[in-house]
Design an enzyme around this catalytic site. Structure first.
Site, mmCIF file in Angstrom:
data_model
loop_
_atom_site.group_PDB
_atom_site.id
_atom_site.type_symbol
_atom_site.label_atom_id
_atom_site.label_comp_id
_atom_site.label_asym_id
_atom_site.label_seq_id
_atom_site.Cartn_x
_atom_site.Cartn_y
_atom_site.Cartn_z
ATOM 1 N N ASP A 372 3.416 14.003 -0.272
ATOM 2 C CA ASP A 372 3.940 14.009 1.092
ATOM 3 C C ASP A 372 3.196 14.994 1.984
ATOM 4 O OD1 ASP A 372 5.800 12.393 2.384
ATOM 5 O OD2 ASP A 372 7.208 14.050 2.634
ATOM 6 N N ASP A 740 20.433 14.354 -2.770
ATOM 7 C CA ASP A 740 20.870 13.865 -4.070
ATOM 8 C C ASP A 740 22.394 13.688 -4.127
ATOM 9 O OD1 ASP A 740 21.229 16.550 -3.770
ATOM 10 O OD2 ASP A 740 20.164 17.154 -5.577
#
Length: 1040
Positions: A372, A740
């Site tokens: 990224d 998450d």
């Protein structure tokens, strides 16, 4: 998907696509048929029967199927060479003009769902030809016929329009209900069904009884070893292991007793105020009520803890039979990295090597590395890793070594010759270690070169500028380093796929940090490999147990429980932590106690790494539903009992739909197909949308590698998610830096359950920040994410009640994960109270009687009993439990407090805070990083609390000495309170003081305390000043 075909970079929005051969020579594509399409240059390909695809039977002009179908659907429908109208071929959709053809085609096979081998091919062709035609095609066309789309095992049209069959006849209905097994076209009640009922009924009953175990096998079969193996393969792949009743029942009784004692204690505290210190008393009451509420949320989700066992031998017997194709499901593995300077490339390379060497069929593993940060350092290090994997992987599999990350394997301080009987092992191990040392030198050289960026930017080996020179404005990049056509190891065996991915980034677009990168990987993998299961790992979490994927498959592929399992979570284990785990980095209490408790309810929460997902669950689908119990139905003549039977309504979309409903299977996906615009849900990629309908994975067979890579660039473009459900209902959920928790919560709200798998050998191991400042910053990030979730629309306090699919104890756990940072406010006040009491000579409790003291004694006994019994059934050591308690206070008065403040600023004032990536680098000296002092504002609150409590202790003792014997009684309660705070902050104090080679920290603390006390005593006694005797002013007054 060709290995070494070059770095594919491009932007779908800008209509750019380039292939850079900067590091490896391109390998020729496999030419399956010797011909290429004269229109697009791709392979012509094969038909669904395996023959060479011929679009025009008149001249044989080579055209691939996508171009042929595009020409029939959108073009002139004529062959470019002979100008003959293309005829409809087998497996191709009908277009306008096909009705005039009288030649025999494959319409009689169009809905043949018993042909299981061709179901995925039909699926791909139907989805690719339509380009998402929902809402675009003609409506209510009675004569229109569509090719079958198979999701599961049932045929259905691509678009929302359905062919109308004659009501009441025996044709295949178009109702969208899935069945488990293929079935004949005729339904029960038809002639074919009646014929089957006539003969063979007894044989079918005997077969059914044999499957159920009610009819024993023949005596000769009992001695057949093959039958014993088959019976073993039919057994469950896993089982629950309940905690022994002798351990869990006393634990539950103590919890109930503690709850009752807590109620009596709070009642006594509320009814007995301290009038001379009312403010202190009220503050303490509010704090204690909050602590009680927080304890209930944390304690009761641990009411049903369980363990689990897996049977890997049964998994092999069932899905890896000798002489048959391997039936284990493919797995796509995601590794995410951002900054190679904070996440060293050598660490990432070890993670990738451990993945490529895992004990799983190589053709079923695909490793995707998300960069990224668009770093050329990460790209080049991954290229070096791919080359080293050609030697490392065969070495691991030949000698079955563990772990399979080279750095960790070669640093093990164990007897590496144990259980190694091959005579060549020592020689090959030494050679491999030399190879790895050379590999490390090359990686370190790349890191050293990357430390200084050239003014003109990075240049690739062929002179092409690196596309990611501007990390905030660059095209998407994909490079297949290893694959089925070029990934062979040193022994000539196939290697797993290794793919480098860097999604496109442009100014003005929201990229959503890690969650956005993970969603990009979902789409890329869905286009290129489309495995039904996905494993995500942080770049520093290597595979410590090569059979970890098999452990997860024991749950996900289990025919009894697997269909409703959304993910299998493994505990996190760490390397490089000091022996005493000063800052509770192992987090053992959470992973070995809380997560086991959740596994007994609806499953553990997702913790961000070490988790194997079911792809369909991440796509937002609900779990399959079991058959419902039939409700009592009465006849029309007696309305008094039961409910009145309703006449079925005829629908043109669902002819004979009531017969299909008898199956009782879920119709979630089918309803989505008929009612939802797929482009709005998944994005405008026909190939990717096609892949979402493949339950068992696989890619469209007619797509060439070049077309797949082009489509992969499309799905990672920065604008792909606009006006879709990505991040809100699909994939990793946006809205918090702890994506998450949100992702797992959404799945549980849909009715999925998760599994907690704790194999004897830890599945994964990673690194943790053992430095105090880094550890507090890591905890700050987690707490800030929890605060964001609490104030979002996905807060478990008010989200997910519709449908009642989230169990209440599971909701308690999720609520606790979002409100625990707010405990920092009462905890900060409570830790300050002892010092205030000592300095003001006040106390938060009135003088208590003997009877009232029993409440305090019983409360402390119940607290210790709960902890001891919890340690007994979980196997956690008392030292780990105590470290967890200490860091709960340290983190509570520092990181959690700042998280609440930052979260409120973000919600109320819109002030955003940046998340800093936790450093994964390690110090050369063992535990050297532990003693490094890094100043941060997070250290201010706990330091202040420590100082005022130490000053309070000194002042309290001095005052008691000054006032005589009667002052020592009240002092002991205050001192106990203050020392409770100091003991919990002791690891923090050690971190502040840094390394003490010769003098223990506790000696320094006591030296300061005693020196302060004796100094005050010296001032009080002052033996060098003569005391003059005079009148007692208390008796006769000052003017005596």
């Amino acid at each position: 998907m060709e290995a070494g075909a070059g770095l594919v970079a491009g932007s779908h929005n800008r209509n750019e696509l380039v292939v850079i051969h900067g590091h490896e020579e391109p390998k020729p594509l496999k030419n399956l048929d010797g011909q290429v399409c004269e229109i697009c240059g791709d392979e012509v390909g094969l038909t669904v029967d395996g023959d060479l695809f011929v679009a025009c039977n008149e001249c044989g002009f080579p055209v691939c199927r996508p171009c042929y179908e595009y020409e029939r659907r959108e073009g002139s429908q004529l062959c470019p060479q002979c100008k003959t109208r293309y005829k409809r071929l087998k497996g191709s959709p009908r277009v306008e003009g096909d009705d005039d053809e009288e030649d025999i085609d494959d319409i009689e096979h169009e809905f043949n769902i018993e042909d299981e081998q061709n179901k995925h091919k039909y699926l791909a062709e139907a989805m690719l030809h339509g380009k998402m035609s929902y809402g675009r095609g003609p409506e209510d066309d009675d004569n229109a016929q569509f090719p079958p789309v198979i999701a599961g095992v049932r045929s259905r049209p691509v678009s929302g329009e359905f062919p109308i069959s004659s009501y009441g006849h025996g044709e295949m209905p178009s109702s969208l209900h899935k069945r488990v097994h293929p079935y004949p076209i005729s339904e029960p009640g038809s002639e074919r069904w009646d014929e089957k009922k006539e003969g063979g009924w007894k044989e079918r009953m005997d077969d059914w009884k044999l499957q159920q175990g009610n009819l024993g096998p023949e005596p000769d079969d009992l001695n057949d070893p093959d039958m014993a193996m088959i019976d073993e393969a039919r057994q469950p792949l896993s089982r629950k292991v309940p905690i022994a009743s002798s351990k869990i029942n006393p634990y539950r009784m103590v919890i109930v007793a503690r709850l009752v004692i807590l109620a009596f204690f709070l009642r006594y505290r509320i009814l007995n105020p301290v009038h001379d210190a009312f403010g202190l008393w009220l503050t303490s009451i509010i704090c204690e009520i909050w602590f009680a509420f927080s304890w209930i949320l944390d304690q009761f989700p641990k009411w049903f803890p369980i363990d689990r066992e897996t049977y890997l031998d049964r998994l092999s017997l069932r899905y890896e039979r000798e002489g048959e194709p391997n039936m284990l499901s493919p797995v796509d593995i995601f590794v995410s990295t951002v900054d190679p300077m904070k996440e060293p490339p050598l660490v990432t390379s070890n993670t990738v090597l451990s993945i490529l060497a895992m004990d799983y069929p190589v053709d079923k593993i695909s490793c995707y590395v998300s960069d990224d940060g668009a770093s050329m350092l990460t790209f080049e290090s991954l290229s070096e890793t791919a080359e080293f994997a050609r030697k490392w992987v065969p070495f691991c599999k030949k000698f079955s070594i563990e772990p399979r990350a080279p750095e960790m394997y070669f640093t093990l301080k164990i007897d590496y010759l144990k259980d190694k009987v091959q005579p060549t092992f020592v020689k090959e191990r030494r050679a491999m270690k030399r190879e790895y040392e050379e590999f490390k030198v090359r990686i370190n050289a790349l890191v050293a070169k990357a430390s200084k960026v050239p003014p003109e930017g990075w240049i690739m080996q062929d002179g092409t500028p690196w596309p990611g020179n501007n990390t905030k404005d660059h095209p998407g990049m994909i490079q297949v380093f290893l694959g089925h056509s070029g990934g062979l190891d040193a022994d000539g065996n196939e290697l797993p796929r290794l793919v480098y991915v860097s999604r496109e980034k442009r100014p003005g677009f929201q990229h959503h940090k890690k969650a956005g990168a993970m969603n990009a990987l979902i789409r890329v993998s869905g286009v290129l490999t489309n495995a039904p299961f996905m494993l995500n790992l942080d770049c520093d979490h290597y595979i410590n147990n090569s059979k970890a994927a098999r452990e997860a498959m024991c749950f996900l592929m289990d025919p009894q429980i697997g269909r409703k399992v959304c993910y299998v979570q493994f505990p996190q284990r760490f390397d490089g932590i000091d022996t005493h785990d000063r800052y509770a980095n192992r987090n053992t209490v959470f992973f070995d106690i809380n997560m086991k408790g959740l596994d007994g309810i609806q499953g553990p929460v997702y913790v961000g790494t070490g988790c194997v997902f079911r792809r369909q669950a991440l796509y937002g689908y609900e779990p399959p539903k079991g058959p419902k119990r039939p409700k009592m139905v009465s006849c029309d003549c007696c309305p008094c009992f039961g409910r009145r039977r309703k006449l079925p309504k005829y629908s043109k979309h669902s002819a004979n739909g009531d017969a299909a409903n008898l199956e009782g299977m879920d119709d979630d996906k089918e309803l989505l197909m008929s009612e939802m615009n797929f482009e709005k849900k998944f994005g405008q990629s026909a190939i990717f949308v096609t892949s979402t309908l493949m339950d068992q994975g696989g890619v469209p067979p007619s797509s060439s590698p070049a077309a797949l890579l082009k489509e992969a660039i499309h799905v990672i473009s920065c604008g792909y998610e606009d006006k879709t459900e990505w991040g809100t209902e699909l994939g990793w959920i946006y809205g918090s830096i702890t994506e998450d928790i949100l992702t797992g919560f959404k799945m549980h709200c849909r009715g999925w359950r998760s599994i907690y798998c704790m194999p004897k050998r830890p599945a994964f191991k990673g690194s943790a920040p053992i430095n105090l400042s880094d550890r507090l910053n890591q905890v700050l990030r987690w707490a800030l994410g929890s605060v964001e979730i609490f104030f979002s629309r996905h807060s478990p306090v008010w989200y997910g009640y519709k449908g009642g699919k989230l169990k209440w104890l599971e909701r308690f756990a999720y609520v606790n994960t979002t409100i625990y940072p707010f405990t920092s406010l009462p905890l900060l006040a409570y830790c300050t109270l002892p010092a205030i009491c000592l300095l003001t000579d006040k106390f938060i409790m009135p003088p208590i009687s003997t009877f009232a003291s029993l409440f305090f004694i019983a409360l402390f006994i119940s607290i210790f009993a709960t902890g001891i019994l919890e340690l007994k059934w979980s196997g956690v050591s008392i030292e780990e439990w105590w470290r967890n308690e200490q860091f709960w206070v340290i983190g509570g008065v520092s990181a959690h407090l700042f998280a609440v403040v930052q979260g409120l600023l973000k919600i109320l004032a819109g002030i955003d805070t940046n998340f800093t990536v936790t450093s994964k680098a390690t110090d050369d000296e063992e535990f050297g990083e532990l003693y490094t002092f890094k100043w941060t504002t997070l250290l201010i609150p706990p330091t202040t609390i420590l100082i005022i409590n130490l000053v309070g202790v000194v002042a309290g003792i001095s005052d008691a000495i000054n006032n005589g014997y009667q002052a020592w009684g009240p002092l002991f309660g205050k001192l106990f309170f203050a020392f409770w705070v100091i003991l919990h902050l002791y690891p923090f104090l050690k971190g502040l003081m840094g390394r003490q080679n010769r003098t223990p920290t506790i000696v320094v603390i006591w030296s300061i305390l005693l020196a302060s006390i004796f100094s005050l005593l010296w001032v009080r006694i002052d033996p060098f000043v003569l005391k003059t005797k005079g009148p007692d002013t208390k008796q006769c007054g000052i003017n005596c």
